[in-house]
Design a protein around this motif. Structure first.
Motif, PDB file in Angstrom:
ATOM      1  N   ALA A   3       0.998  -1.368   0.048  1.00  0.00           N
ATOM      2  CA  ALA A   3       0.000   0.033  -0.092  1.00  0.00           C
ATOM      3  C   ALA A   3       0.818   1.193  -0.039  1.00  0.00           C
ATOM      4  CB  ALA A   3      -0.706   0.102   1.154  1.00  0.00           C
ATOM      5  N   ASP A   4       0.256   2.413  -0.263  1.00  0.00           N
ATOM      6  CA  ASP A   4       0.968   3.277  -0.271  1.00  0.00           C
ATOM      7  C   ASP A   4       0.956   4.216   1.086  1.00  0.00           C
ATOM      8  OD1 ASP A   4       2.972   5.076  -1.696  1.00  0.00           O
ATOM      9  OD2 ASP A   4       1.355   6.718  -2.179  1.00  0.00           O
ATOM     10  N   THR A   5       0.323   3.727   1.830  1.00  0.00           N
ATOM     11  CA  THR A   5       0.122   4.068   3.183  1.00  0.00           C
ATOM     12  C   THR A   5       0.837   3.068   4.142  1.00  0.00           C
ATOM     13  OG1 THR A   5      -2.101   3.080   3.607  1.00  0.00           O
ATOM     14  CG2 THR A   5      -1.990   5.476   3.056  1.00  0.00           C
ATOM     15  N   ASP A   6       1.244   3.731   5.313  1.00  0.00           N
ATOM     16  CA  ASP A   6       2.044   2.859   6.360  1.00  0.00           C
ATOM     17  C   ASP A   6       1.202   2.447   7.848  1.00  0.00           C
ATOM     18  OD1 ASP A   6       4.357   2.725   5.221  1.00  0.00           O
ATOM     19  OD2 ASP A   6       5.489   3.773   6.622  1.00  0.00           O
ATOM     20  N   VAL A   7       0.048   2.902   7.771  1.00  0.00           N
ATOM     21  CA  VAL A   7      -0.647   2.576   9.075  1.00  0.00           C
ATOM     22  C   VAL A   7      -2.095   2.218   8.890  1.00  0.00           C
ATOM     23  CG1 VAL A   7       0.530   4.318  10.465  1.00  0.00           C
ATOM     24  CG2 VAL A   7      -1.649   4.845   9.670  1.00  0.00           C
ATOM     25  N   ARG A   8      -2.858   1.329   9.793  1.00  0.00           N
ATOM     26  CA  ARG A   8      -3.933   0.710   9.606  1.00  0.00           C
ATOM     27  C   ARG A   8      -5.187   1.365   9.780  1.00  0.00           C
ATOM     28  NH1 ARG A   8      -3.189   1.478  14.663  1.00  0.00           N
ATOM     29  NH2 ARG A   8      -4.794   1.394  16.326  1.00  0.00           N
ATOM     30  N   TRP A   9      -5.138   2.772  10.484  1.00  0.00           N
ATOM     31  CA  TRP A   9      -6.313   3.524  11.027  1.00  0.00           C
ATOM     32  C   TRP A   9      -7.344   3.668  10.010  1.00  0.00           C
ATOM     33  CZ3 TRP A   9      -6.972   4.470  15.979  1.00  0.00           C
ATOM     34  CH2 TRP A   9      -8.359   5.451  16.220  1.00  0.00           C
ATOM     35  N   ASN A  10      -7.220   4.287   9.003  1.00  0.00           N
ATOM     36  CA  ASN A  10      -8.195   4.699   7.957  1.00  0.00           C
ATOM     37  C   ASN A  10      -8.850   3.546   7.342  1.00  0.00           C
ATOM     38  OD1 ASN A  10      -8.216   7.470   8.269  1.00  0.00           O
ATOM     39  ND2 ASN A  10      -7.057   7.768   6.490  1.00  0.00           N
ATOM     40  N   GLN A  11      -8.070   2.320   7.362  1.00  0.00           N
ATOM     41  CA  GLN A  11      -8.888   0.944   6.764  1.00  0.00           C
ATOM     42  C   GLN A  11      -9.879   0.560   7.767  1.00  0.00           C
ATOM     43  OE1 GLN A  11      -6.247   2.452   4.801  1.00  0.00           O
ATOM     44  NE2 GLN A  11      -4.783   1.340   6.015  1.00  0.00           N
ATOM     45  N   ILE A  12      -9.501   0.741   9.071  1.00  0.00           N
ATOM     46  CA  ILE A  12     -10.327   0.268  10.095  1.00  0.00           C
ATOM     47  C   ILE A  12     -11.524   1.242  10.184  1.00  0.00           C
ATOM     48  CG2 ILE A  12     -11.003  -0.545  12.669  1.00  0.00           C
ATOM     49  CD1 ILE A  12      -8.004  -0.606  12.971  1.00  0.00           C
ATOM     50  N   SER A  13     -11.459   2.358   9.936  1.00  0.00           N
ATOM     51  CA  SER A  13     -12.455   3.288   9.984  1.00  0.00           C
ATOM     52  C   SER A  13     -13.281   3.066   8.847  1.00  0.00           C
ATOM     53  CB  SER A  13     -11.809   4.863   9.714  1.00  0.00           C
ATOM     54  OG  SER A  13     -12.742   5.801   9.678  1.00  0.00           O
ATOM     55  N   LYS A  14     -12.984   2.850   7.538  1.00  0.00           N
ATOM     56  CA  LYS A  14     -13.858   2.473   6.722  1.00  0.00           C
ATOM     57  C   LYS A  14     -14.742   1.048   6.609  1.00  0.00           C
ATOM     58  CE  LYS A  14     -11.345   5.104   3.569  1.00  0.00           C
ATOM     59  NZ  LYS A  14      -9.719   5.010   2.881  1.00  0.00           N
ATOM     60  N   ALA A  15     -13.945   0.391   7.191  1.00  0.00           N
ATOM     61  CA  ALA A  15     -14.261  -1.177   7.591  1.00  0.00           C
ATOM     62  C   ALA A  15     -15.518  -1.142   8.380  1.00  0.00           C
ATOM     63  CB  ALA A  15     -13.113  -2.213   8.121  1.00  0.00           C
ATOM     64  N   VAL A  16     -15.860  -0.266   9.130  1.00  0.00           N
ATOM     65  CA  VAL A  16     -16.883  -0.127  10.261  1.00  0.00           C
ATOM     66  C   VAL A  16     -17.727   0.900   9.946  1.00  0.00           C
ATOM     67  CG1 VAL A  16     -15.977  -1.571  11.995  1.00  0.00           C
ATOM     68  CG2 VAL A  16     -15.634   0.870  12.044  1.00  0.00           C
ATOM     69  N   ASP A  17     -17.730   1.466   8.835  1.00  0.00           N
ATOM     70  CA  ASP A  17     -18.480   2.897   8.405  1.00  0.00           C
ATOM     71  C   ASP A  17     -19.853   2.593   8.238  1.00  0.00           C
ATOM     72  OD1 ASP A  17     -19.288   5.427   7.990  1.00  0.00           O
ATOM     73  OD2 ASP A  17     -17.683   5.954   6.368  1.00  0.00           O
ATOM     74  N   ASP A  18     -20.730   2.775   8.999  1.00  0.00           N
ATOM     75  CA  ASP A  18     -22.056   2.283   8.911  1.00  0.00           C
ATOM     76  C   ASP A  18     -22.887   3.565   8.437  1.00  0.00           C
ATOM     77  OD1 ASP A  18     -22.200   3.751  11.080  1.00  0.00           O
ATOM     78  OD2 ASP A  18     -23.778   2.502  12.181  1.00  0.00           O
ATOM     79  N   ARG A  19     -22.212   4.507   8.284  1.00  0.00           N
ATOM     80  CA  ARG A  19     -23.195   5.532   7.462  1.00  0.00           C
ATOM     81  C   ARG A  19     -24.000   5.485   6.251  1.00  0.00           C
ATOM     82  NH1 ARG A  19     -18.869  10.239   7.380  1.00  0.00           N
ATOM     83  NH2 ARG A  19     -17.672   8.573   6.626  1.00  0.00           N
ATOM     84  N   THR A  20     -25.262   6.024   6.220  1.00  0.00           N
ATOM     85  CA  THR A  20     -25.919   5.775   5.154  1.00  0.00           C
ATOM     86  C   THR A  20     -25.582   7.026   4.165  1.00  0.00           C
ATOM     87  OG1 THR A  20     -27.590   7.414   5.798  1.00  0.00           O
ATOM     88  CG2 THR A  20     -28.044   5.198   6.451  1.00  0.00           C
ATOM     89  N   ALA A  21     -26.355   6.752   2.873  1.00  0.00           N
ATOM     90  CA  ALA A  21     -25.798   7.882   1.935  1.00  0.00           C
ATOM     91  C   ALA A  21     -26.398   9.234   2.326  1.00  0.00           C
ATOM     92  CB  ALA A  21     -26.587   7.388   0.532  1.00  0.00           C
ATOM     93  N   GLU A  22     -27.280   9.296   3.136  1.00  0.00           N
ATOM     94  CA  GLU A  22     -27.921  10.650   3.486  1.00  0.00           C
ATOM     95  C   GLU A  22     -26.722  11.140   4.397  1.00  0.00           C
ATOM     96  OE1 GLU A  22     -31.881  10.599   4.850  1.00  0.00           O
ATOM     97  OE2 GLU A  22     -32.659   9.449   3.156  1.00  0.00           O
ATOM     98  N   GLU A  23     -26.433  10.441   5.382  1.00  0.00           N
ATOM     99  CA  GLU A  23     -25.110  10.821   6.479  1.00  0.00           C
ATOM    100  C   GLU A  23     -24.031  11.138   6.029  1.00  0.00           C
ATOM    101  OE1 GLU A  23     -27.348   8.340  10.280  1.00  0.00           O
ATOM    102  OE2 GLU A  23     -25.704   7.337   9.168  1.00  0.00           O
ATOM    103  N   LEU A  24     -23.881  10.474   4.737  1.00  0.00           N
ATOM    104  CA  LEU A  24     -22.597  10.797   3.884  1.00  0.00           C
ATOM    105  C   LEU A  24     -22.817  12.098   3.271  1.00  0.00           C
ATOM    106  CD1 LEU A  24     -21.537   7.202   3.060  1.00  0.00           C
ATOM    107  CD2 LEU A  24     -20.213   8.607   4.336  1.00  0.00           C
ATOM    108  N   GLY A  25     -23.995  12.650   2.964  1.00  0.00           N
ATOM    109  CA  GLY A  25     -24.290  13.722   2.136  1.00  0.00           C
ATOM    110  C   GLY A  25     -24.227  13.505   0.647  1.00  0.00           C
ATOM    111  N   GLU A  26     -24.624  12.211   0.373  1.00  0.00           N
ATOM    112  CA  GLU A  26     -24.700  11.788  -1.087  1.00  0.00           C
ATOM    113  C   GLU A  26     -25.926  11.955  -1.507  1.00  0.00           C
ATOM    114  OE1 GLU A  26     -21.057   8.282  -0.617  1.00  0.00           O
ATOM    115  OE2 GLU A  26     -23.072   7.726  -1.211  1.00  0.00           O
ATOM    116  N   LYS A  27     -27.003  12.008  -0.573  1.00  0.00           N
ATOM    117  CA  LYS A  27     -28.342  11.961  -1.041  1.00  0.00           C
ATOM    118  C   LYS A  27     -28.941  13.293  -0.069  1.00  0.00           C
ATOM    119  CE  LYS A  27     -29.589   7.362  -2.255  1.00  0.00           C
ATOM    120  NZ  LYS A  27     -30.210   6.310  -1.871  1.00  0.00           N
ATOM    121  N   PRO A  28     -30.035  13.918  -0.313  1.00  0.00           N
ATOM    122  CA  PRO A  28     -30.673  14.860   0.531  1.00  0.00           C
ATOM    123  C   PRO A  28     -31.040  14.113   1.776  1.00  0.00           C
ATOM    124  CG  PRO A  28     -31.810  14.750  -1.568  1.00  0.00           C
ATOM    125  CD  PRO A  28     -30.835  13.833  -1.695  1.00  0.00           C
TER     126      PRO A  28
END
Ligand code: ADP
Ligand code: MG
Ligand code: MG
Ligand code: MG
Ligand code: MG
Ligand code: MG
Length: 696
Positions: free
Chosen positions: A313-338
């Motif tokens: 990988a081009d990164t050296d640490v695990r943090w953001n991968q865990i962050s994405k691996a448990v990201d339960d936000r909906t499309a609305e919460e993510l700002g992708e939908k009204p």
């Protein structure tokens, strides 16, 4: 053993209906413990570490290495062994004698991955300096006992991630085909997760709440022969088993990213966590705040995660991968939908750097807080009505914007104020880099703060060094009343910065210029002030532009101070740095040293602490390598590596073999010789000296 009570876990649509009830009971339980524990005083200064392991199956004469999925059997074997103190597992001290430990046997815990284990000391560590010397032997003891309850060809190793988790072919023992109904991953089987109902439910409900699979994309490292643009060759665009199989056809796997699609890719990573008990609520809140800005620094300094799913990988640490691996936000919460069905746009995953400061310290300027913090106003009001102050109520009202993910039907019958289960449900699935832990329902222990960002290190020597360093830093913070505050958004930025390849050497981090209250010369280091010195009243809240209070610094500067950094930085780097050059910064290690000078530490203890500080000093200056760098070099010089970013089976096998071998060297107990002997021995572990140094 920490195994959770069995019950009927609700699937997402049903769990969602109960979310409000769980939150409201959770708040009532929180207020109950708040009112019971807010006045608690003089709790002991205790602390404890948590070490997580991968269990691998490896043999000298086999061409592959596999993840062993025998977690349950291993935990069972550990649980049914009453003594857990094998003579053979107690390494001798440097002088050959056996250490006398007052520690009960270590405690082993399950983890998300069915290939993982966690171990903690049998009881928390105390305030004595001598106890700091028990940490490393205890970590070795834990590893040895764990190994003792495994098959001869199974090993507990402390790599953050398994290099070929999710790669095509066989990477687990036993083998299970993809894909299962819970994870719906096209790379890992459902059986990769701990089978306890909590874990597959957690994964399935996160996916379900989100409305698609989690998307863990890591930029791939572009090597000489890496085709560019790079398209993850392991992604299958054809499956039609689950609705989520459409994700990749809808752009879930962009070019130049390693694509992963399941919770296991994040929560299957190992870390090193430290929990501190404060003497009272005020001190706990102070530690939470003051340790927060150190999170990204310690993340970059412990970097150990350069490989995912068989690619560099081009990164050296695990943090953001865990962050994405448990990201339960909906499309609305993510700002992708009204916003129609959901209540807020939420800027971060529930696994992320923390967004609040919680102390009532007058040095905490309002400008440091996040002006866009999302909170649940009605929950905040309930907490205020219940007697909690504004700042802490804000913190919990922020954590409580999340839904509970795993709800057991049996727990919904009646509210039990002698428990904290509903509170903990929300609290323990807010995975921030700091966690403020209130006392348990029985109020038996104090207010605690957990420091969570560090990556696990390959050896127990390193894990002990980083644990002990953090303990010493907390002593320095309390004893000198240090002020590390910077705007919390700058801590977020630093967290991103910490991901860069070799961030420890190539990046700069926002850090506070002056840690000392200028009006209080009497509390500067070296003045002999110890923890018992009464704290004089603090100067009034500072004014002037907040931006002038911090500047960009290298980790070398932050850890070692400006003078040391100047001496250990190349001419070239210095020229580049001219524009950001600023005032002198003392450095955390010199501060720790002046603290140690100001208290009574015997020579032997001081010497061993020096070896730990030396490791950290040299990691910060680049004299020694991070594990991430060491792994990259290992891969790069392996004859089977094709300079194309792919970490094949043979390379992964040899990497794990090297790590197993380092563990065996360390287990021999030759504290000051074993590891360097490994480094020197022919056919031994390549470049180990670059990682660990010479061990005078
Ligand atoms: P979690 O997984 O929720 O963070 P664990 O129980 O796995 O919690 O580990 C927490 C750590 O805190 C362990 O090292 C344990 O020894 C330590 N610990 C336990 N009690 C205390 C206490 N009163 N003060 C400080 N640390 C403690
Ligand atoms: Mg734990
Ligand atoms: Mg736990
Ligand atoms: Mg845990
Ligand atoms: Mg854990
Ligand atoms: Mg923990």
């Amino acid at each position: 053993m920490g195994l959770l009570a069995l019950g009927t876990a609700l699937d997402w649509p049903d769990a969602k209906k109960q979310a409000h009830l769980v939150r409201s009971w959770g708040i009532k339980q929180l207020l109950e413990i708040w009112n019971k524990a807010k006045g608690k005083e003089r709790d002991a200064m205790l602390w404890g570490d948590e070490v997580e392991y991968l269990v691998v199956k490896y043999s000298k004469d086999k061409p592959e290495v596999l993840l062993s999925l025998r977690q349950a059997d291993i935990l069972q074997a550990l649980a049914s062994d009453k003594s857990l103190s094998k003579e053979g597992c107690v390494p001798p001290l440097p002088d050959g004698s056996r250490p006398q430990s007052s520690q009960p046997p270590p405690v082993f815990h399950p983890e998300f991955g069915r290939f993982m284990l966690e171990a903690t000391p049998g009881k928390p560590w105390g305030i004595e300096f001598k106890e700091l010397l028990e940490v490393e032997p205890n970590m070795k003891l834990r590893r040895c006992i764990a190994k003792d309850h495994m098959l001869p060809n199974e090993y507990p190793i402390t790599l953050t991630t398994f290099p070929r988790l999710g790669s095509p072919g066989v990477f687990t023992d036993p083998f299970y085909p993809v894909s299962g109904p819970r994870l719906r991953s096209q790379f890992v089987p459902d059986e990769i997760a701990n089978p306890h109902i909590r874990f597959p439910t957690l994964a399935a409900n996160i996916r379900s709440r989100r409305g698609r699979k989690v998307q863990v994309n890591v930029p791939v490292f572009k090597d000489e022969k890496t085709p560019w643009p790079w398209r993850d060759p392991t992604v299958n665009y054809d499956p039609h088993q689950w609705p989520e199989d459409d994700d990749v056809r809808n752009g879930a796997a962009p070019d130049n990213f390693i694509h992963m699609d399941a919770m296991a890719f994040g929560m299957g990573s190992c870390c090193l966590q430290i929990t501190f008990q404060a003497k009272n609520l005020t001190e706990g809140r102070q530690l939470y705040d003051q340790l927060s800005p150190l999170g990204p620094i310690m993340l970059a300094l412990t970097a150990a995660t350069p490989v995912y799913k068989g690619f560099l990988a081009d990164t050296d640490v695990r943090w953001n991968q865990i962050s994405k691996a448990v990201d339960d936000r909906t499309a609305e919460e993510l700002g992708e939908k009204p916003l129609v069905n959901d209540r807020w746009r939420i800027p971060k995953s529930r696994y992320a750097s923390n967004s609040t400061y919680i102390s009532e310290d007058p040095r905490l300027r309002p400008e440091y807080l996040d002006p866009d913090l999302v909170i649940d106003e009605s929950i905040k009001q309930q907490l205020l009505d219940g007697g909690m102050d504004d700042r802490l109520a804000t913190h919990f009202a922020h954590l409580f914007i999340r839904d509970p993910i795993v709800i057991f039907n049996e727990d919904l019958k009646e509210l039990d104020l002698n428990k904290t289960d509903h509170f903990e449900n929300i609290q323990s699935t807010n995975w921030q880099h700091m966690r403020f832990k209130p006392p348990p329902a029985d109020n038996s222990i104090g207010w605690r703060v957990e420091f969570r960002p560090m990556e696990i290190q390959i050896t127990d020597f390193e894990n002990a060094a980083f644990s002990v360093f953090m303990v010493l830093v907390t002593r320095v913070i309390l004893s000198f009343d240090l002020n590390f505050y910077i705007p919390i958004k700058k801590v977020d930025e630093n967290m991103e910065t910490a991901h860069a390849r070799d961030a420890v050497l190539t990046r700069k981090f926002y850090f506070r210029r002056n840690l000392f209250p200028t009006t209080r010369a009497s509390r500067s280091p070296g003045s002999g002030s110890g923890t018992s010195t009464p704290v004089p009243s603090r100067p009034p809240t500072p004014t002037g532009p907040v931006e002038a209070e911090y500047r960009l610094m290298s980790i070398n500067e932050i850890i070692n101070g400006t003078a040391y950094a100047r001496d250990t930085t190349s001419e070239e780097q210095l020229r580049e740095e001219e524009d950001t050059e600023g005032d002198d910064f003392p450095g955390l290690i010199p501060l720790v040293e002046s603290y140690l000078d100001s208290v009574n530490v015997d020579v032997a203890t001081r010497c061993q602490l020096a070896t730990y500080l030396d490791l950290i000093r040299k990691r910060a200056s680049g004299e020694l390598w991070t594990a991430a760098r060491w792994i990259r070099h290992f891969v790069a010089r392996h004859p089977a590596y094709g300079q194309d970013s792919a970490v094949g089976e043979g390379v992964a096998r040899d990497l794990v073999e090297a790590v197993v071998r380092v563990g065996q060297c360390e287990a021999r107990g030759e504290r000051f010789g074993g590891l360097s002997v490994c480094a020197a021995e022919g056919g031994g572990v390549p470049m180990l000296g670059r990682l660990l140094g010479g061990f005078r």
